[in-house]
Design a protein around this motif. Structure first.
Motif, short mmCIF file in Angstrom:
data_model
loop_
_atom_site.label_atom_id
_atom_site.label_comp_id
_atom_site.label_asym_id
_atom_site.label_seq_id
_atom_site.Cartn_x
_atom_site.Cartn_y
_atom_site.Cartn_z
N PRO A 30 0.84 -1.21 0.00
CA PRO A 30 0.00 0.00 0.00
C PRO A 30 0.87 1.26 0.00
CG PRO A 30 -0.71 -1.55 1.70
CD PRO A 30 0.57 -2.07 1.15
N ILE A 31 0.48 2.24 -0.77
CA ILE A 31 1.28 3.45 -0.95
C ILE A 31 1.54 4.15 0.38
CG2 ILE A 31 1.28 5.78 -1.94
CD1 ILE A 31 -0.18 4.55 -4.37
N GLY A 32 0.51 4.34 1.18
CA GLY A 32 0.67 5.04 2.45
C GLY A 32 1.62 4.33 3.39
N THR A 33 1.48 3.02 3.49
CA THR A 33 2.35 2.24 4.36
C THR A 33 3.78 2.27 3.86
OG1 THR A 33 0.52 0.78 4.97
CG2 THR A 33 2.75 -0.08 5.31
N ALA A 34 3.97 2.05 2.56
CA ALA A 34 5.31 2.04 2.00
C ALA A 34 6.00 3.39 2.20
CB ALA A 34 5.26 1.69 0.51
N TYR A 35 5.28 4.46 1.94
CA TYR A 35 5.88 5.79 2.08
C TYR A 35 6.22 6.08 3.54
CZ TYR A 35 6.66 10.77 1.76
OH TYR A 35 7.22 12.02 1.84
N ALA A 36 5.32 5.75 4.46
CA ALA A 36 5.57 6.00 5.88
C ALA A 36 6.79 5.21 6.38
CB ALA A 36 4.34 5.65 6.70
N VAL A 37 6.91 3.97 5.96
CA VAL A 37 8.05 3.15 6.36
C VAL A 37 9.33 3.71 5.76
CG1 VAL A 37 9.11 0.86 6.12
CG2 VAL A 37 6.70 1.07 6.77
N TRP A 38 9.30 4.08 4.50
CA TRP A 38 10.47 4.64 3.81
C TRP A 38 10.95 5.92 4.50
CZ3 TRP A 38 10.67 9.17 0.59
CH2 TRP A 38 11.80 9.27 -0.24
N VAL A 39 10.03 6.82 4.78
CA VAL A 39 10.37 8.07 5.46
C VAL A 39 10.86 7.80 6.87
CG1 VAL A 39 9.40 10.20 6.42
CG2 VAL A 39 8.85 9.54 4.09
N GLY A 40 10.20 6.89 7.57
CA GLY A 40 10.60 6.58 8.94
C GLY A 40 12.02 6.05 9.03
N ILE A 41 12.35 5.13 8.13
CA ILE A 41 13.70 4.58 8.10
C ILE A 41 14.71 5.68 7.77
CG2 ILE A 41 15.27 3.03 6.85
CD1 ILE A 41 12.82 1.14 6.53
N GLY A 42 14.42 6.44 6.73
CA GLY A 42 15.33 7.50 6.31
C GLY A 42 15.53 8.56 7.38
N ALA A 43 14.45 9.01 7.99
CA ALA A 43 14.54 10.05 9.02
C ALA A 43 15.29 9.54 10.25
CB ALA A 43 13.14 10.52 9.41
N THR A 44 14.98 8.33 10.67
CA THR A 44 15.63 7.76 11.85
C THR A 44 17.14 7.63 11.63
OG1 THR A 44 13.64 6.55 12.44
CG2 THR A 44 15.71 5.73 13.36
N LEU A 45 17.53 7.08 10.50
CA LEU A 45 18.96 6.90 10.24
C LEU A 45 19.67 8.24 10.02
CD1 LEU A 45 18.87 3.74 7.96
CD2 LEU A 45 19.54 3.90 10.36
N THR A 46 19.00 9.18 9.37
CA THR A 46 19.62 10.49 9.13
C THR A 46 19.90 11.21 10.44
OG1 THR A 46 18.54 10.67 6.98
CG2 THR A 46 19.37 12.70 7.94
N VAL A 47 18.91 11.28 11.31
CA VAL A 47 19.11 11.98 12.58
C VAL A 47 20.03 11.18 13.50
CG1 VAL A 47 17.11 11.12 13.89
CG2 VAL A 47 17.96 13.42 14.31
N GLY A 48 19.96 9.86 13.45
CA GLY A 48 20.87 9.04 14.25
C GLY A 48 22.32 9.26 13.85
N TYR A 49 22.58 9.29 12.55
CA TYR A 49 23.93 9.54 12.05
C TYR A 49 24.40 10.93 12.46
CZ TYR A 49 27.77 10.35 8.79
OH TYR A 49 29.00 10.66 8.25
N ALA A 50 23.52 11.91 12.34
CA ALA A 50 23.88 13.29 12.71
C ALA A 50 24.20 13.39 14.19
CB ALA A 50 22.76 14.25 12.33
N MET A 51 23.46 12.69 15.03
CA MET A 51 23.74 12.72 16.46
C MET A 51 25.04 11.99 16.78
SD MET A 51 20.08 12.54 18.48
CE MET A 51 19.52 10.99 17.80
N LEU A 52 25.30 10.86 16.11
CA LEU A 52 26.53 10.10 16.37
C LEU A 52 27.78 10.86 15.93
CD1 LEU A 52 25.49 6.47 15.38
CD2 LEU A 52 26.08 7.31 17.66
N THR A 53 27.67 11.63 14.85
CA THR A 53 28.83 12.37 14.35
C THR A 53 28.97 13.74 15.00
OG1 THR A 53 27.56 13.26 12.49
CG2 THR A 53 28.78 11.20 12.12
N GLY A 54 28.00 14.13 15.81
CA GLY A 54 28.06 15.42 16.48
C GLY A 54 27.55 16.59 15.66
N THR A 55 27.03 16.30 14.47
CA THR A 55 26.47 17.36 13.63
C THR A 55 25.21 17.92 14.26
OG1 THR A 55 27.30 16.17 11.71
CG2 THR A 55 25.71 17.89 11.27
N GLU A 56 24.52 17.08 15.00
CA GLU A 56 23.28 17.46 15.67
C GLU A 56 23.38 17.01 17.13
OE1 GLU A 56 18.56 16.41 15.17
OE2 GLU A 56 19.79 16.63 13.39
N SER A 57 22.86 17.84 18.02
CA SER A 57 22.93 17.47 19.43
C SER A 57 22.00 16.30 19.73
CB SER A 57 22.56 18.67 20.30
OG SER A 57 21.21 19.04 20.09
N ALA A 58 22.42 15.49 20.70
CA ALA A 58 21.61 14.35 21.13
C ALA A 58 21.02 14.67 22.49
CB ALA A 58 22.47 13.10 21.21
#
Length: 104
Positions: free
Chosen positions: A54-82
């Motif tokens: 389903p489009i809604g489910t696929a998009y939500a999962v895609w965004v969730g994975i991308g957002a989680t990993l993006t902010v996680g990486y930024a926090m781990l590298t110190g680019t963004e505060s944790a």
């Protein structure tokens, strides 16, 4: 198979989002190339997964994975505060993504 492709394309969403930030408005060549390649792979995988999921489910999962990993990486590298609150909110996103998979 669609779920595996969707997860991989979510990983590439984090790649292109991070590269976009590092490209400094497309003024740095290497991050700009990584952005372009990551974007194409990510979108192609999302499009493939949406053929059977389903489009809604696929998009939500895609965004969730991308957002989680993006902010996680930024926090781990110190680019963004944790902070504990940020981490708990990100875990909430992960929980919702898992819930969408379980319900499908």
């Amino acid at each position: 198979m669609a779920w595996i492709v969707l997860v991989i394309s979510g990983l590439f969403e984090a790649v292109w989002a991070t590269a976009l930030g590092k490209s400094e408005g497309f003024t740095k060549l290497s991050p700009t190339i990584v952005f372009g390649v990551g974007l194409v792979i990510s979108m192609a995988g999302l499009a493939y997964a949406m053929r059977t999921l389903p489009i809604g489910t696929a998009y939500a999962v895609w965004v969730g994975i991308g957002a989680t990993l993006t902010v996680g990486y930024a926090m781990l590298t110190g680019t963004e505060s944790a902070s504990l609150v940020k981490i708990l909110l990100i875990l909430g996103i992960v929980g919702c993504v898992v819930g969408l998979k379980v319900l499908h």
